[in-house]
Design a protein around this motif. Structure first.
Motif, PDB file in Angstrom:
ATOM      1  N   LEU A 107       0.823  -1.221   0.000  1.00 17.44           N
ATOM      2  CA  LEU A 107       0.000   0.000   0.000  1.00 17.44           C
ATOM      3  C   LEU A 107       0.852   1.264   0.000  1.00 17.44           C
ATOM      4  N   SER A 108       2.158   1.080  -0.231  1.00 19.62           N
ATOM      5  CA  SER A 108       3.059   2.231  -0.137  1.00 19.62           C
ATOM      6  C   SER A 108       2.817   3.267  -1.236  1.00 19.62           C
ATOM      7  N   PHE A 109       2.214   2.784  -2.347  1.00 21.77           N
ATOM      8  CA  PHE A 109       1.956   3.764  -3.443  1.00 21.77           C
ATOM      9  C   PHE A 109       0.795   4.686  -3.078  1.00 21.77           C
ATOM     10  N   VAL A 110       0.061   4.276  -2.073  1.00 21.02           N
ATOM     11  CA  VAL A 110      -1.037   5.125  -1.610  1.00 21.02           C
ATOM     12  C   VAL A 110      -0.510   6.009  -0.490  1.00 21.02           C
ATOM     13  N   GLU A 111      -0.918   7.248  -0.489  1.00 25.75           N
ATOM     14  CA  GLU A 111      -0.461   8.156   0.553  1.00 25.75           C
ATOM     15  C   GLU A 111      -1.073   7.724   1.880  1.00 25.75           C
ATOM     16  N   LEU A 112      -0.202   7.320   2.823  1.00 32.08           N
ATOM     17  CA  LEU A 112      -0.660   6.825   4.111  1.00 32.08           C
ATOM     18  C   LEU A 112      -0.661   7.933   5.145  1.00 32.08           C
ATOM     19  N   PRO A 113      -1.536   7.803   6.106  1.00 28.36           N
ATOM     20  CA  PRO A 113      -1.538   8.766   7.205  1.00 28.36           C
ATOM     21  C   PRO A 113      -0.237   8.633   8.019  1.00 28.36           C
ATOM     22  N   GLN A 114       0.073   9.674   8.728  1.00 29.15           N
ATOM     23  CA  GLN A 114       1.316   9.710   9.502  1.00 29.15           C
ATOM     24  C   GLN A 114       1.365   8.591  10.537  1.00 29.15           C
ATOM     25  N   ASN A 115       0.235   8.299  11.173  1.00 24.49           N
ATOM     26  CA  ASN A 115       0.238   7.265  12.204  1.00 24.49           C
ATOM     27  C   ASN A 115       0.497   5.873  11.617  1.00 24.49           C
ATOM     28  N   LYS A 116       0.036   5.646  10.377  1.00 24.84           N
ATOM     29  CA  LYS A 116       0.289   4.368   9.716  1.00 24.84           C
ATOM     30  C   LYS A 116       1.768   4.198   9.377  1.00 24.84           C
ATOM     31  N   ILE A 117       2.376   5.302   8.930  1.00 20.04           N
ATOM     32  CA  ILE A 117       3.802   5.251   8.610  1.00 20.04           C
ATOM     33  C   ILE A 117       4.615   4.978   9.884  1.00 20.04           C
ATOM     34  N   LYS A 118       4.202   5.624  10.964  1.00 23.87           N
ATOM     35  CA  LYS A 118       4.896   5.409  12.233  1.00 23.87           C
ATOM     36  C   LYS A 118       4.770   3.953  12.683  1.00 23.87           C
ATOM     37  N   LYS A 119       3.573   3.381  12.508  1.00 24.23           N
ATOM     38  CA  LYS A 119       3.361   1.984  12.888  1.00 24.23           C
ATOM     39  C   LYS A 119       4.208   1.046  12.050  1.00 24.23           C
ATOM     40  N   LEU A 120       4.335   1.395  10.730  1.00 19.85           N
ATOM     41  CA  LEU A 120       5.172   0.588   9.848  1.00 19.85           C
ATOM     42  C   LEU A 120       6.619   0.586  10.311  1.00 19.85           C
ATOM     43  N   GLY A 121       7.134   1.741  10.731  1.00 25.44           N
ATOM     44  CA  GLY A 121       8.504   1.823  11.231  1.00 25.44           C
ATOM     45  C   GLY A 121       8.687   1.002  12.496  1.00 25.44           C
ATOM     46  N   GLN A 122       7.689   1.063  13.373  1.00 26.19           N
ATOM     47  CA  GLN A 122       7.767   0.284  14.604  1.00 26.19           C
ATOM     48  C   GLN A 122       7.777  -1.219  14.328  1.00 26.19           C
ATOM     49  N   GLU A 123       6.969  -1.634  13.376  1.00 22.90           N
ATOM     50  CA  GLU A 123       6.921  -3.049  13.006  1.00 22.90           C
ATOM     51  C   GLU A 123       8.269  -3.504  12.444  1.00 22.90           C
ATOM     52  N   LEU A 124       8.878  -2.647  11.593  1.00 28.35           N
ATOM     53  CA  LEU A 124      10.180  -2.997  11.017  1.00 28.35           C
ATOM     54  C   LEU A 124      11.259  -3.096  12.101  1.00 28.35           C
ATOM     55  N   PHE A 125      11.227  -2.162  13.040  1.00 27.72           N
ATOM     56  CA  PHE A 125      12.202  -2.166  14.126  1.00 27.72           C
ATOM     57  C   PHE A 125      12.037  -3.407  15.011  1.00 27.72           C
ATOM     58  N   ALA A 126      10.764  -3.740  15.330  1.00 28.31           N
ATOM     59  CA  ALA A 126      10.496  -4.910  16.168  1.00 28.31           C
ATOM     60  C   ALA A 126      10.923  -6.193  15.459  1.00 28.31           C
ATOM     61  N   LEU A 127      10.682  -6.245  14.144  1.00 28.45           N
ATOM     62  CA  LEU A 127      11.069  -7.441  13.393  1.00 28.45           C
ATOM     63  C   LEU A 127      12.588  -7.584  13.335  1.00 28.45           C
ATOM     64  N   GLU A 128      13.278  -6.465  13.202  1.00 22.77           N
ATOM     65  CA  GLU A 128      14.740  -6.501  13.160  1.00 22.77           C
ATOM     66  C   GLU A 128      15.309  -7.032  14.476  1.00 22.77           C
ATOM     67  N   ARG A 129      14.754  -6.550  15.598  1.00 18.68           N
ATOM     68  CA  ARG A 129      15.220  -7.015  16.900  1.00 18.68           C
ATOM     69  C   ARG A 129      14.907  -8.500  17.098  1.00 18.68           C
ATOM     70  N   LEU A 130      13.735  -8.912  16.598  1.00 16.89           N
ATOM     71  CA  LEU A 130      13.352 -10.321  16.742  1.00 16.89           C
ATOM     72  C   LEU A 130      14.296 -11.219  15.953  1.00 16.89           C
ATOM     73  N   LEU A 131      14.675 -10.779  14.763  1.00 15.62           N
ATOM     74  CA  LEU A 131      15.604 -11.556  13.942  1.00 15.62           C
ATOM     75  C   LEU A 131      16.981 -11.631  14.596  1.00 15.62           C
ATOM     76  N   GLU A 132      17.408 -10.528  15.212  1.00 15.97           N
ATOM     77  CA  GLU A 132      18.700 -10.535  15.899  1.00 15.97           C
ATOM     78  C   GLU A 132      18.692 -11.541  17.063  1.00 15.97           C
ATOM     79  N   GLU A 133      17.595 -11.529  17.841  1.00 17.07           N
ATOM     80  CA  GLU A 133      17.476 -12.478  18.938  1.00 17.07           C
ATOM     81  C   GLU A 133      17.451 -13.912  18.419  1.00 17.07           C
ATOM     82  N   PHE A 134      16.758 -14.098  17.320  1.00 18.79           N
ATOM     83  CA  PHE A 134      16.662 -15.430  16.729  1.00 18.79           C
ATOM     84  C   PHE A 134      18.033 -15.933  16.281  1.00 18.79           C
ATOM     85  N   GLU A 135      18.795 -15.064  15.625  1.00 21.59           N
ATOM     86  CA  GLU A 135      20.136 -15.436  15.187  1.00 21.59           C
ATOM     87  C   GLU A 135      21.049 -15.726  16.380  1.00 21.59           C
ATOM     88  N   LYS A 136      20.875 -14.934  17.469  1.00 21.98           N
ATOM     89  CA  LYS A 136      21.677 -15.153  18.669  1.00 21.98           C
ATOM     90  C   LYS A 136      21.372 -16.521  19.287  1.00 21.98           C
TER      91      LYS A 136
END
Length: 249
Positions: A24-53
């Motif tokens: 849905l990135s081609f659609v202009e998203l509200p600011q809160n949706k973009i913020k949520k997307l960043g949080q999801e990416l950050f949480a997934l990155e940390r989860l992958l790091e823990e998984f690799e550890k």
């Protein structure tokens, strides 16, 4: 295994959620949706790091377990080798040691007690002391000038020969004169003549006993081995009456 599958499903759900948001990135998203997307990416990155550890730790544990298994296998092979190559001179336990015989009740014990006491008296009378074999640490503690070229097995072979002579001598001493032949009677009398007040209650042999009951040569090498046995506190000398008595300690 179930925990690993749960983690895999959780990560897969997170990635699917992010994939839908990215579509849905081609659609202009509200600011809160973009913020949520960043949080999801950050949480997934940390989860992958823990998984690799966790995966790295599991690999290390697996490697450690493999090394431990190899060490146990080597120890097991060593035990089997020792079991199959026990030296002939090593003492062995006699009789059952696993306690598998049924226990007697008190009445039965009381019935056999007099017989047991009689057996103890006979056993005490017929008991013959022996020299304990030299251990490896004891052999290594003997000074090199004293050992010379004598090996550990050769030293204990002499111990075995002395024990053979002691056993043969005191079996004759413990027997009634009536049960002995002429040669044994002479030996018994000789043994008694060699005893003194200092040998009372002690076990000893002389060089003639070694010659009489064993095939060992009583020579300079034998005398050197006796010095080693004295060093290891297995024997002591008692001289008197033109004889050297080798007393068991």
């Amino acid at each position: 295994m179930s925990e690993l599958e749960d983690i895999t499903h959780h990560i897969h759900d997170r990635i699917s959620s992010l994939q839908r948001m990215m579509d849905l990135s081609f659609v202009e998203l509200p600011q809160n949706k973009i913020k949520k997307l960043g949080q999801e990416l950050f949480a997934l990155e940390r989860l992958l790091e823990e998984f690799e550890k966790c995966v790295g730790q599991q690999k290390q544990q697996l490697q450690h377990l493999k090394e431990l298994e190899g060490s146990f296998q080597m120890d097991l092979e060593d035990v089997h080798h020792i079991k199959d190559n026990i030296p002939a001179h090593m003492p062995r336990k006699k009789g059952q040691a696993n306690g598998s015989e049924p226990a007697k009740n008190q009445n039965e014990a009381a019935d056999v007690q007099p017989a047991q006491q009689e057996h103890v008296k006979k056993t005490k009378k017929s008991f013959i002391r022996e020299i304990e074999f030299i251990t490896v640490p004891e052999f290594e503690s003997i000074p090199q000038y004293m050992k010379g070229r004598v090996s550990y097995d050769q030293l204990n072979a002499v111990v075995q020969s002395i024990n053979t002579a002691v056993t043969a001598k005191y079996k004759i001493l413990h027997q009634s004169v009536k049960t002995l032949n002429n040669h044994a009677r002479k030996l018994q009398q000789r043994f008694k003549d060699q005893e003194t007040k200092d040998t009372k209650g002690q076990y000893f042999v002389v060089e003639d006993d070694i010659r009489e009951f064993t095939q060992m040569k009583v020579d300079k090498r034998f005398q050197g081995i006796l010095n080693m046995l004295r060093h290891c506190q297995r024997l002591r000398e008692l001289r008197g009456g033109g004889l050297t008595r080798y007393m068991l300690l």
